[in-house]
Design a protein around this motif. Structure first.
Motif, PDB file in Angstrom:
ATOM      1  N   TRP A  39       0.852  -1.186   0.000  1.00 52.67           N
ATOM      2  CA  TRP A  39       0.000   0.000   0.000  1.00 52.67           C
ATOM      3  C   TRP A  39       0.887   1.234   0.000  1.00 52.67           C
ATOM      4  O   TRP A  39       1.749   1.381   0.867  1.00 52.67           O
ATOM      5  CB  TRP A  39      -0.897  -0.004   1.233  1.00 52.67           C
ATOM      6  CG  TRP A  39      -1.878  -1.139   1.234  1.00 52.67           C
ATOM      7  CD1 TRP A  39      -1.619  -2.448   1.513  1.00 52.67           C
ATOM      8  CD2 TRP A  39      -3.267  -1.067   0.926  1.00 52.67           C
ATOM      9  NE1 TRP A  39      -2.763  -3.195   1.392  1.00 52.67           N
ATOM     10  CE2 TRP A  39      -3.794  -2.367   1.039  1.00 52.67           C
ATOM     11  CE3 TRP A  39      -4.121  -0.018   0.573  1.00 52.67           C
ATOM     12  CZ2 TRP A  39      -5.136  -2.657   0.804  1.00 52.67           C
ATOM     13  CZ3 TRP A  39      -5.456  -0.308   0.345  1.00 52.67           C
ATOM     14  CH2 TRP A  39      -5.956  -1.605   0.456  1.00 52.67           C
ATOM     15  N   ILE A  40       0.669   2.126  -0.972  1.00 54.61           N
ATOM     16  CA  ILE A  40       1.420   3.372  -1.046  1.00 54.61           C
ATOM     17  C   ILE A  40       0.428   4.522  -1.180  1.00 54.61           C
ATOM     18  O   ILE A  40      -0.414   4.529  -2.082  1.00 54.61           O
ATOM     19  CB  ILE A  40       2.395   3.389  -2.242  1.00 54.61           C
ATOM     20  CG1 ILE A  40       3.445   2.285  -2.088  1.00 54.61           C
ATOM     21  CG2 ILE A  40       3.067   4.760  -2.363  1.00 54.61           C
ATOM     22  CD1 ILE A  40       4.410   2.172  -3.265  1.00 54.61           C
ATOM     23  N   ARG A  41       0.552   5.473  -0.294  1.00 54.51           N
ATOM     24  CA  ARG A  41      -0.256   6.698  -0.333  1.00 54.51           C
ATOM     25  C   ARG A  41       0.524   7.701  -1.199  1.00 54.51           C
ATOM     26  O   ARG A  41       1.625   8.122  -0.836  1.00 54.51           O
ATOM     27  CB  ARG A  41      -0.452   7.217   1.086  1.00 54.51           C
ATOM     28  CG  ARG A  41      -1.502   8.265   1.241  1.00 54.51           C
ATOM     29  CD  ARG A  41      -1.715   8.644   2.710  1.00 54.51           C
ATOM     30  NE  ARG A  41      -1.898   7.505   3.593  1.00 54.51           N
ATOM     31  CZ  ARG A  41      -3.015   6.778   3.692  1.00 54.51           C
ATOM     32  NH1 ARG A  41      -4.049   7.066   2.928  1.00 54.51           N
ATOM     33  NH2 ARG A  41      -3.097   5.766   4.538  1.00 54.51           N
ATOM     34  N   THR A  42      -0.032   8.067  -2.339  1.00 55.04           N
ATOM     35  CA  THR A  42       0.694   8.921  -3.279  1.00 55.04           C
ATOM     36  C   THR A  42       1.082  10.267  -2.674  1.00 55.04           C
ATOM     37  O   THR A  42       2.111  10.830  -3.053  1.00 55.04           O
ATOM     38  CB  THR A  42      -0.104   9.129  -4.582  1.00 55.04           C
ATOM     39  OG1 THR A  42      -1.394   9.659  -4.271  1.00 55.04           O
ATOM     40  CG2 THR A  42      -0.245   7.823  -5.353  1.00 55.04           C
ATOM     41  N   SER A  43       0.320  10.753  -1.727  1.00 54.59           N
ATOM     42  CA  SER A  43       0.659  12.037  -1.090  1.00 54.59           C
ATOM     43  C   SER A  43       1.923  11.933  -0.237  1.00 54.59           C
ATOM     44  O   SER A  43       2.563  12.941   0.050  1.00 54.59           O
ATOM     45  CB  SER A  43      -0.503  12.533  -0.234  1.00 54.59           C
ATOM     46  OG  SER A  43      -0.762  11.625   0.827  1.00 54.59           O
ATOM     47  N   GLU A  44       2.298  10.720   0.143  1.00 50.50           N
ATOM     48  CA  GLU A  44       3.486  10.524   0.977  1.00 50.50           C
ATOM     49  C   GLU A  44       4.746  10.282   0.155  1.00 50.50           C
ATOM     50  O   GLU A  44       5.841  10.214   0.713  1.00 50.50           O
ATOM     51  CB  GLU A  44       3.254   9.375   1.956  1.00 50.50           C
ATOM     52  CG  GLU A  44       2.179   9.703   2.983  1.00 50.50           C
ATOM     53  CD  GLU A  44       1.855   8.548   3.910  1.00 50.50           C
ATOM     54  OE1 GLU A  44       2.457   7.451   3.769  1.00 50.50           O
ATOM     55  OE2 GLU A  44       0.978   8.744   4.771  1.00 50.50           O
TER      56      GLU A  44
END
Length: 189
Positions: A39-44
């Protein structure tokens, strides 16, 4: 599903833990234990603005920093899940920027990006506060992306919700999440 499936969930929401993420996580709970999940949060992992250099005559510039992280995660996945709310009839800005960088990867023959994407599966998960037909542009974007790269189109899971947690009241979306990844027709589009 084959045991070697590896799902990359790209969370493109401007809000952590929002309705789209809740729906994606509900669907992911039904994946077999053997399926890897990242899981990767694009904002991070913010990306620099995309600069199209294909006609500049510049030498190959390999992805670096956050772009490298996303490139490597993309290459390692068999399944890419774009979890983006519907913002102005499209994917979020961070997801769109990620796709813009794909154009740069396509223009670098050393990466063999299109060859490496062929056969992977692209999925979409979206929540919106409007009528479900408002997701047509998002579905079109993802479906055409899959088609262009020779990927399988897994489908689009859609939920309704505006305020945090509203999607948990959408019984139809929750029911669809239970079987979203199971037995999908992975016909190449």
């Amino acid at each position: 599903m084959p045991d070697e499936r590896s799902f990359l969930f790209l969370l493109g929401s401007a809000r952590a833990g929002g309705n789209t993420e809740m729906l994606a996580r509900r669907a992911a709970k039904e994946l077999p234990r053997s399926a890897k999940q990242r899981w990767i949060r694009t904002s991070e992992v913010p990306l620099t603005p995309f600069v199209d250099r294909k006609h500049d005559g510049e030498d190959f510039v390999p992805p670096a920093g956050n772009e490298r992280l996303l490139y490597d995660a993309t290459m390692a996945a068999t399944d890419l899940v774009i979890a983006s709310p519907v913002y102005w009839y499209s994917v979020s800005a961070s997801v769109k920027l990620y796709f813009d960088h794909w154009a740069g990867w396509l223009d670098q023959p050393e990466l063999r990006f299109k060859d490496q994407m062929r056969g992977k599966t692209l999925w979409g998960v979206s929540a919106l506060a409007e009528r479900p037909e408002q997701t047509e542009p998002v579905i079109g974007t993802l479906r055409k992306t899959a088609e262009y790269l020779g990927m399988h189109w897994g489908g689009q899971l859609i939920g309704n919700g505006s305020r945090p947690g509203d999607v948990l009241l959408d019984e139809g979306a929750l029911k669809a999440a239970e079987t979203f990844f199971a037995g999908a027709d992975l016909v190449r589009v």
